[in-house]
Design a protein around this motif. Structure first.
Motif, PDB file in Angstrom:
ATOM      1  N   ILE A 118      78.900 -19.078 -14.566  1.00  0.00           N
ATOM      2  CA  ILE A 118      78.350 -20.282 -13.936  1.00  0.00           C
ATOM      3  C   ILE A 118      77.815 -19.980 -12.528  1.00  0.00           C
ATOM      4  O   ILE A 118      76.725 -20.374 -12.173  1.00  0.00           O
ATOM      5  CB  ILE A 118      79.420 -21.402 -13.879  1.00  0.00           C
ATOM      6  N   LYS A 119      78.596 -19.241 -11.777  1.00  0.00           N
ATOM      7  CA  LYS A 119      78.232 -18.943 -10.393  1.00  0.00           C
ATOM      8  C   LYS A 119      76.909 -18.164 -10.326  1.00  0.00           C
ATOM      9  O   LYS A 119      76.012 -18.509  -9.555  1.00  0.00           O
ATOM     10  CB  LYS A 119      79.355 -18.126  -9.745  1.00  0.00           C
ATOM     11  N   ASP A 120      76.792 -17.147 -11.144  1.00  0.00           N
ATOM     12  CA  ASP A 120      75.578 -16.338 -11.110  1.00  0.00           C
ATOM     13  C   ASP A 120      74.384 -17.073 -11.697  1.00  0.00           C
ATOM     14  O   ASP A 120      73.254 -16.891 -11.259  1.00  0.00           O
ATOM     15  CB  ASP A 120      75.802 -15.007 -11.837  1.00  0.00           C
ATOM     16  N   ALA A 121      74.637 -17.913 -12.706  1.00  0.00           N
ATOM     17  CA  ALA A 121      73.553 -18.711 -13.289  1.00  0.00           C
ATOM     18  C   ALA A 121      73.006 -19.674 -12.245  1.00  0.00           C
ATOM     19  O   ALA A 121      71.789 -19.886 -12.151  1.00  0.00           O
ATOM     20  CB  ALA A 121      74.038 -19.474 -14.509  1.00  0.00           C
ATOM     21  N   GLN A 122      73.886 -20.244 -11.441  1.00  0.00           N
ATOM     22  CA  GLN A 122      73.432 -21.155 -10.387  1.00  0.00           C
ATOM     23  C   GLN A 122      72.644 -20.406  -9.331  1.00  0.00           C
ATOM     24  O   GLN A 122      71.615 -20.858  -8.869  1.00  0.00           O
ATOM     25  CB  GLN A 122      74.619 -21.864  -9.750  1.00  0.00           C
ATOM     26  N   ALA A 123      73.133 -19.227  -8.975  1.00  0.00           N
ATOM     27  CA  ALA A 123      72.424 -18.405  -7.995  1.00  0.00           C
ATOM     28  C   ALA A 123      71.042 -18.021  -8.508  1.00  0.00           C
ATOM     29  O   ALA A 123      70.061 -18.023  -7.780  1.00  0.00           O
ATOM     30  CB  ALA A 123      73.231 -17.146  -7.678  1.00  0.00           C
ATOM     31  N   GLU A 124      70.989 -17.739  -9.812  1.00  0.00           N
ATOM     32  CA  GLU A 124      69.747 -17.348 -10.466  1.00  0.00           C
ATOM     33  C   GLU A 124      68.710 -18.458 -10.448  1.00  0.00           C
ATOM     34  O   GLU A 124      67.534 -18.224 -10.236  1.00  0.00           O
ATOM     35  CB  GLU A 124      70.065 -16.954 -11.913  1.00  0.00           C
ATOM     36  N   SER A 125      69.161 -19.701 -10.688  1.00  0.00           N
ATOM     37  CA  SER A 125      68.220 -20.814 -10.819  1.00  0.00           C
ATOM     38  C   SER A 125      67.778 -21.362  -9.469  1.00  0.00           C
ATOM     39  O   SER A 125      66.857 -22.167  -9.414  1.00  0.00           O
ATOM     40  CB  SER A 125      68.842 -21.926 -11.657  1.00  0.00           C
ATOM     41  N   ARG A 126      68.439 -20.928  -8.399  1.00  0.00           N
ATOM     42  CA  ARG A 126      67.999 -21.372  -7.069  1.00  0.00           C
ATOM     43  C   ARG A 126      66.691 -20.675  -6.709  1.00  0.00           C
ATOM     44  O   ARG A 126      66.554 -19.477  -6.929  1.00  0.00           O
ATOM     45  CB  ARG A 126      69.051 -21.028  -6.011  1.00  0.00           C
ATOM     46  N   PRO A 127      65.763 -21.442  -6.163  1.00  0.00           N
ATOM     47  CA  PRO A 127      64.508 -20.795  -5.747  1.00  0.00           C
ATOM     48  C   PRO A 127      64.749 -19.784  -4.623  1.00  0.00           C
ATOM     49  O   PRO A 127      65.577 -20.027  -3.749  1.00  0.00           O
ATOM     50  CB  PRO A 127      63.641 -21.965  -5.242  1.00  0.00           C
ATOM     51  N   ARG A 128      64.051 -18.650  -4.737  1.00  0.00           N
ATOM     52  CA  ARG A 128      64.264 -17.615  -3.718  1.00  0.00           C
ATOM     53  C   ARG A 128      63.338 -17.838  -2.533  1.00  0.00           C
ATOM     54  O   ARG A 128      62.221 -18.228  -2.691  1.00  0.00           O
ATOM     55  CB  ARG A 128      63.972 -16.245  -4.308  1.00  0.00           C
TER      56      ARG A 128
END
Ligand SMILES: [Zn+2]
Length: 128
Positions: A118-128
């Motif tokens: 969950i944590k990495d998926a959220q980090a992934e979906s955040r715009p860079r």
């Protein structure tokens, strides 16, 4: 690295594998339907010589682009499902590909092809 085990037991793994295989079948049949639609659309473009069809050209283009974007989504999903099945074979299924920790059981049950916690998926979906 090899120490990490997924949170899933053998039965859960079997169930999820079954779901992934079913999902795969479903996606393949969707892909077939889309490809047939795209194919017949391009066929009718080739043979559509009458003038009264030109008014529909814009709509046809739009529909083809929509079909292609759906097709891309389906292919993307199919890649994820295939990769999940591959990870089951390699016994790395249920483990986050980013941090190497076990993916939350609730997440993997909701999303059997998930490859991130969950944590990495959220980090992934955040715009860079
Ligand atoms: Zn992670």
């Amino acid at each position: 690295m090899a120490a990490t085990k997924s949170a899933l037991n053998a039965k859960e793994l079997t169930d999820l594998k079954k779901r992934l295989l079913e999902e795969r079948e479903e996606l393949l049949s969707q892909l077939k339907t889309i490809e047939e639609a795209v194919f017949s659309a391009s066929q009718s473009d080739l043979t559509g010589e009458s003038d009264d069809e030109s008014a529909d050209a814009g709509t046809a283009t739009f529909e083809r682009e929509r079909d292609l974007s759906i097709e891309n989504n389906v292919r993307d999903l199919l890649r994820k499902v295939d990769s999940a099945l591959d990870r089951i074979g390699k016994k790395t299924y249920g483990i986050c590909v980013r941090c190497g920790k076990a993916i939350e059981k609730s997440r993997i049950k909701a999303l059997p092809y998930a490859d991130l916690c969950i944590k990495d998926a959220q980090a992934e979906s955040r715009p860079r």
